[in-house]
Design an enzyme around this catalytic site. Structure first.
Site, PDB file in Angstrom:
ATOM      1  N   LYS A  59     -25.295  12.852 -18.127  1.00 54.57           N
ATOM      2  CA  LYS A  59     -26.035  13.273 -16.937  1.00 54.57           C
ATOM      3  C   LYS A  59     -25.577  14.621 -16.364  1.00 54.57           C
ATOM      4  O   LYS A  59     -26.267  15.189 -15.530  1.00 54.57           O
ATOM      5  CB  LYS A  59     -25.959  12.213 -15.833  1.00 54.57           C
ATOM      6  CG  LYS A  59     -26.448  10.852 -16.209  1.00 54.57           C
ATOM      7  CD  LYS A  59     -27.845  10.825 -16.793  1.00 54.57           C
ATOM      8  CE  LYS A  59     -28.902  11.165 -15.789  1.00 54.57           C
ATOM      9  NZ  LYS A  59     -30.250  10.762 -16.274  1.00 54.57           N
ATOM     10  N   SER A 276     -24.183   1.548 -23.301  1.00 57.46           N
ATOM     11  CA  SER A 276     -25.454   2.138 -23.748  1.00 57.46           C
ATOM     12  C   SER A 276     -25.242   2.926 -25.039  1.00 57.46           C
ATOM     13  O   SER A 276     -26.168   3.072 -25.845  1.00 57.46           O
ATOM     14  CB  SER A 276     -26.097   3.007 -22.660  1.00 57.46           C
ATOM     15  OG  SER A 276     -25.386   4.194 -22.451  1.00 57.46           O
TER      16      SER A 276
HETATM   17  C1  LIG Z   1     -24.732   5.158 -19.399  1.00 57.07           C
HETATM   18  C2  LIG Z   1     -26.093   5.750 -19.517  1.00 57.07           C
HETATM   19  N1  LIG Z   1     -26.736   5.629 -20.664  1.00 57.07           N
HETATM   20  C3  LIG Z   1     -27.983   6.114 -20.817  1.00 57.07           C
HETATM   21  C4  LIG Z   1     -28.651   6.741 -19.809  1.00 57.07           C
HETATM   22  C5  LIG Z   1     -30.069   7.198 -20.018  1.00 57.07           C
HETATM   23  O1  LIG Z   1     -30.278   8.568 -19.961  1.00 57.07           O
HETATM   24  P1  LIG Z   1     -31.647   9.137 -19.399  1.00 57.07           P
HETATM   25  O2  LIG Z   1     -31.616   8.986 -17.922  1.00 57.07           O
HETATM   26  O3  LIG Z   1     -31.643  10.572 -19.828  1.00 57.07           O
HETATM   27  O4  LIG Z   1     -32.770   8.359 -20.005  1.00 57.07           O
HETATM   28  C6  LIG Z   1     -28.016   6.886 -18.600  1.00 57.07           C
HETATM   29  C7  LIG Z   1     -28.705   7.524 -17.484  1.00 57.07           C
HETATM   30  O5  LIG Z   1     -28.368   7.401 -16.359  1.00 57.07           O
HETATM   31  C8  LIG Z   1     -26.706   6.383 -18.438  1.00 57.07           C
HETATM   32  O6  LIG Z   1     -26.057   6.478 -17.275  1.00 57.07           O
END
Ligand SMILES: Cc1ncc(COP(=O)(O)O)c(C=O)c1O
Length: 319
Positions: A59, A276
């Protein structure tokens, strides 16, 4: 605002040291030593190590871009407070960049986000407003809108879910970096969906450069899941920047499968990341297993130390 000032003795000599915010982006593309065993010899899986950004997550890129685009066109001026809804990582990026640039920061977070994230944003001096944990990230979005409506002159709300600077950050940086790092050989790009900025921006750029690149979206398999940062799109408020034409397919991942892979990444690869990233790697390996040739790149979103107090690392035996 002069935000790229360097410290120094005030002489005309070249400055010593670097600016913190200039270290956002340019992350390494890491190969797997063990978890890719069993794939065809001409198939490789890589993680784009976004957890090595200064704020510890993917981010940093969109938050810096949203802030600097708004500084350029006058929406953000000194004296305004940065306000946004965030499930955590964007909040840390706002808090870090706000501190570096001298803006106060107010964040709306669902009450259930991990203790580590709450403490990290507090360490940067941000104010936190908690929304109803039962309403998840959608409740935080609605609460941030209400705060802004009540005092529009005070706040600048970038609104990461609807701000095109979010996906453009990835279109202009993450995508080109991956193309250069794979020497144009990327065949598949895998990323989770939160705001969707990473997938939409990077995927758009990759497909523009090579329409054969397959873009794979990753999402939790059910609305009530434990993969922080990801949205179950079918049941969530749809982010305005989300464009499902960018992905060729979606893979649904169980929370436990994401956790198990995240633990293996730490133990078998030495990569300490959040769930994630584990979810993206489960999907990336599933794709890679079907290939005879290919270069699969998955996004490694954030660092593992953000989740000590969650079931991911709470001492249960690895699954
Ligand atoms: C840990 C984590 N994984 C994945 C994402 C997903 O990214 P995006 O917001 O670009 O879809 C985020 C977004 O906040 C995140 O904090």
């Amino acid at each position: 605002m002069s935000d790229r000032r360097q410290g120094g003795a005030g002489s005309s000599a070249a400055p010593i040291g670097e600016d913190l915010l200039a270290r956002i982006g340019g992350t390494p593309l890491l190969g797997l030593r063990r978890l890719g065993r069993g794939l065809a010899p001409d198939v490789a899986v890589y993680l784009k190590a976004e957890w090595l950004n200064p704020g510890g997550s993917v981010k940093d890129r969109p938050v810096l871009r949203m802030i600097e685009d708004a500084e350029r066109d006058g929406r953000l001026r000194r004296g305004k407070t940065l306000l946004d809804a965030t499930s955590g990582n964007a909040g840390i990026a706002y808090a870090m960049i706000g501190a570096a640039k001298g803006y106060p920061v107010t964040l709306v977070m669902p009450g259930h986000v991990s203790e580590e994230r709450k403490r990290t944003v507090a360490a940067f001096g941000a104010e936190v407003v908690y929304s109803d944990p039962l309403e998840g990230s959608d409740g935080a979005i609605l609460a941030a809108r209400d705060l802004e409506r009540a005092d529009p002159d005070r706040y600048f709300r970038p609104d990461q879910y609807a701000n095109p600077s979010n996906w453009r950050a990835h279109y202009d940086t993450t995508g080109p970096e991956i193309l250069t790092q794979t020497r144009g050989r990327i065949s598949h790009f895998v990323a989770g969906l939160g705001t969707s900025g990473t997938l939409v921006g990077t995927g758009r750029r990759l497909k523009e450069e090579n329409p054969k690149v397959e873009v794979v979206a990753v999402e939790p398999d059910e609305p009530a899941h434990g993969i922080e940062g990801l949205k179950h799109m079918a049941t969530a408020i749809r982010p305005a920047i989300y464009d499902e034409r960018v992905h060729d397919r979606k893979i649904a991942i169980r929370t436990e499968a994401a956790y198990a892979m995240t633990r293996r990444l730490a133990r078998e690869e030495g990569m300490f990341v959040g769930a994630s990233t584990g979810a993206a790697l489960v999907a990336a390996l599933a794709v890679a297993e079907t290939l005879r040739h290919g270069v699969v790149v998955a996004i490694g979103c954030d660092a593992g130390g953000r989740y000590f107090s969650t079931p991911l690392w709470s001492g249960r035996a690895p699954i």
